[in-house]
Design an enzyme around this catalytic site. Structure first.
Site, mmCIF file in Angstrom:
data_model
loop_
_atom_site.group_PDB
_atom_site.id
_atom_site.type_symbol
_atom_site.label_atom_id
_atom_site.label_comp_id
_atom_site.label_asym_id
_atom_site.label_seq_id
_atom_site.Cartn_x
_atom_site.Cartn_y
_atom_site.Cartn_z
ATOM 1 N N GLY A 1 97.606 79.054 51.022
ATOM 2 C CA GLY A 1 96.607 80.021 50.536
ATOM 3 C C GLY A 1 95.394 80.044 51.450
ATOM 4 N N ARG B 1 103.182 80.979 53.409
ATOM 5 C CA ARG B 1 103.864 79.784 52.895
ATOM 6 C C ARG B 1 105.275 79.904 53.465
ATOM 7 N NH1 ARG B 1 100.100 78.258 49.016
ATOM 8 N NH2 ARG B 1 99.151 79.933 47.812
ATOM 9 N N SER B 2 105.726 78.887 54.179
ATOM 10 C CA SER B 2 106.980 79.028 54.925
ATOM 11 C C SER B 2 108.132 78.190 54.369
ATOM 12 C CB SER B 2 106.740 78.649 56.393
ATOM 13 O OG SER B 2 107.949 78.656 57.097
ATOM 14 N N ASP C 1 97.701 70.832 50.545
ATOM 15 C CA ASP C 1 98.795 69.917 50.300
ATOM 16 C C ASP C 1 100.119 70.259 51.003
ATOM 17 O OD1 ASP C 1 99.205 67.704 48.657
ATOM 18 O OD2 ASP C 1 100.557 68.914 47.413
ATOM 19 N N THR D 1 91.246 74.631 51.217
ATOM 20 C CA THR D 1 91.823 75.210 50.000
ATOM 21 C C THR D 1 90.737 75.360 48.946
ATOM 22 O OG1 THR D 1 93.204 74.753 48.052
ATOM 23 C CG2 THR D 1 92.655 72.860 49.397
ATOM 24 N N ASP E 1 91.138 75.180 45.954
ATOM 25 C CA ASP E 1 91.435 74.305 44.807
ATOM 26 C C ASP E 1 90.696 72.959 44.873
ATOM 27 O OD1 ASP E 1 93.196 76.304 44.174
ATOM 28 O OD2 ASP E 1 94.967 75.228 44.893
ATOM 29 N N ASP F 1 91.770 70.207 45.864
ATOM 30 C CA ASP F 1 92.623 69.151 45.299
ATOM 31 C C ASP F 1 93.182 68.214 46.369
ATOM 32 O OD1 ASP F 1 94.164 71.095 46.462
ATOM 33 O OD2 ASP F 1 95.692 71.132 44.903
ATOM 34 N N MET G 1 91.369 79.930 39.157
ATOM 35 C CA MET G 1 92.464 79.320 39.929
ATOM 36 C C MET G 1 92.287 77.811 40.037
ATOM 37 S SD MET G 1 93.398 81.832 43.077
ATOM 38 C CE MET G 1 94.544 83.183 42.852
ATOM 39 N N ARG H 1 95.455 75.871 40.767
ATOM 40 C CA ARG H 1 96.831 75.367 40.639
ATOM 41 C C ARG H 1 96.892 74.261 39.586
ATOM 42 N NH1 ARG H 1 101.070 76.574 44.059
ATOM 43 N NH2 ARG H 1 99.714 77.308 45.697
ATOM 44 N N GLY I 1 77.389 77.784 32.970
ATOM 45 C CA GLY I 1 76.917 77.535 31.602
ATOM 46 C C GLY I 1 77.952 77.849 30.541
ATOM 47 N N SER J 1 78.976 84.713 20.603
ATOM 48 C CA SER J 1 79.334 84.992 21.995
ATOM 49 C C SER J 1 79.528 83.656 22.704
ATOM 50 C CB SER J 1 78.251 85.820 22.672
ATOM 51 O OG SER J 1 77.532 85.072 23.612
HETATM 52 O O1 F6P Z 1 96.090 77.104 46.462
HETATM 53 C C1 F6P Z 1 95.253 78.209 46.355
HETATM 54 C C2 F6P Z 1 95.724 79.122 45.252
HETATM 55 O O2 F6P Z 1 94.846 80.235 45.211
HETATM 56 C C3 F6P Z 1 95.874 78.495 43.875
HETATM 57 O O3 F6P Z 1 94.643 78.338 43.219
HETATM 58 C C4 F6P Z 1 96.823 79.440 43.200
HETATM 59 O O4 F6P Z 1 97.536 78.791 42.181
HETATM 60 C C5 F6P Z 1 97.732 79.852 44.329
HETATM 61 O O5 F6P Z 1 97.024 79.597 45.533
HETATM 62 C C6 F6P Z 1 98.152 81.287 44.307
HETATM 63 O O6 F6P Z 1 99.048 81.484 45.336
HETATM 64 P P1 F6P Z 1 99.469 82.917 45.882
HETATM 65 O O7 F6P Z 1 98.308 83.507 46.604
HETATM 66 O O8 F6P Z 1 100.607 82.637 46.787
HETATM 67 O O9 F6P Z 1 99.839 83.728 44.691
#
Ligand code: F6P
Length: 324
Positions: free
Chosen positions: A11, A72-73, A103, A126, A128, A130, A170, A172, A186, A216
């Site tokens: 990503g 992504r390959s 990752d 990334t 994320d 992570d 997002m 993941r 907040g 709300s």
């Molecule tokens: O890893 C980055 C991310 O945006 C994640 O937060 C999300 O789950 C995933 O990639 C989405 O992947 P794609 O863009 O391939 O749908």
């Protein structure tokens, strides 16, 4: 080391361009020839490789996405794909690779590096966040700012209509975007996979505020949350509370991946880009460059991929305290 290839994979994340720029410019600075590889490992397999120079990365530091494009390959996971990639590396006489991604990118790098005894250094990129071995990955800060801007806007309309919003972000399997944007935006509740408290906890909290006539509310939900999708959550809340809450769902989606990188991301990317080339010059390999507690750190790719960064308990505590 005479020639270094650089690629972005997985990503995309805002700030990747700043990292590419720093890698290319450090190469030139140290008399190394930089090569850009397009579309991550896909481009390596398909020989989509181009020599770069200091000028090829001008005016990109402020741009989101990645000029090298990303992919992504699945092919790179096969024996044949890797063999083809290795052939192309030899054809261009590359001595090392810098891979920018998360990752999956690092897993591929590790396997390839081990198989062909080839030096690779990773840069964490990334949204994320992570990745073990760095406090922050490139793109996280910008994504947070994008999320918080959206959350602020949703709050305006939520308050005007006394509505309960479930906002999916997002990440993941990780809840870092949710936790940070929940605090910064907040939110009344943050649901993350690292600290699953079950739907009952959410019901209890909604019960309390419903009694206070505070109808709300913003609930930020990490996409990896264990209580189902935001729509499932909405359904369950509707069943439990009937018309005591008027609910709405917003899924922020890929808007979180785009946009001009924040200054924080640009600086981080620039530092990591320079460090990656210097690490390779120093003979380091199979490592990821990162910054932890304001210090440069090198983490074995194996650890960066296998260990999960911990959700800071302090953050969870702060979120709990300020959302009463
Ligand atoms: O890893 C980055 C991310 O945006 C994640 O937060 C999300 O789950 C995933 O990639 C989405 O992947 P794609 O863009 O391939 O749908």
């Amino acid at each position: 080391i005479k020639r270094i290839g650089v690629l972005t994979s997985g990503g995309d994340a805002p700030g990747m361009n700043a990292a590419i720029r720093a890698v290319v410019r450090s190469c030139v600075y140290y008399g190394i020839e930089p090569f850009g590889i397009y579309r991550g490992y896909e481009g390596l397999i398909e020989n989509d490789v181009e020599q770069m120079n200091a000028g090829s990365v001008k005016h990109i530091i402020h741009q989101g996405g990645t000029i090298l494009k990303s992919a992504r390959s699945p092919q790179f996971k096969t024996k044949e794909g890797m063999a083809q990639a290795w052939e192309n590396i030899q054809e261009h006489e590359l001595d090392a690779l810098v891979v920018i991604g998360g990752d999956g990118t690092f897993k591929g790098a590790m396997e390839f590096g081990n198989k062909y005894d080839f030096p690779i250094v990773g840069i964490p990129g990334t949204i994320d966040n992570d990745i073990y071995g760095t406090d922050f990955a490139i793109g996280f800060d910008t994504a947070l700012n994008t999320v918080v801007e959206a959350v602020d806007k949703i709050r305006d309309t939520a308050t005007s209509h006394n509505r309960l919003f479930f906002i999916e972000v997002m990440g993941r399997d990780a809840g870092f975007i949710a936790m940070y944007s929940g605090i910064g935006g907040g939110a009344e509740e943050v649901l993350i996979p690292e600290k699953d408290r079950g739907i009952e906890q959410l019901f209890e909290s909604l019960e309390r505020t419903s009694k206070r006539n505070k109808s709300s509310r913003l609930v930020i939900v990490a996409e990896g949350d264990k209580n189902g999708s935001v729509y499932d959550l909405e359904e369950q809340v509707k069943e439990q509370f009937g018309d005591r809450y008027e609910t709405k769902v917003t899924i922020l989606g890929h808007v979180q991946r785009g946009g001009r990188p924040s200054c924080g991301d640009r600086v981080l990317a620039s530092r990591l880009g320079v460090l990656s080339v210097e690490a390779l010059r120093d003979g380091k390999r199979d490592i990821m460059v990162g910054i932890r507690n304001r210090k440069v750190e090198y983490t074995e790719l194996d650890h960066a991929t296998k260990r999960n960064p911990k959700m800071d308990k302090e953050l969870v505590r702060v979120a709990d305290i300020i959302s009463i």
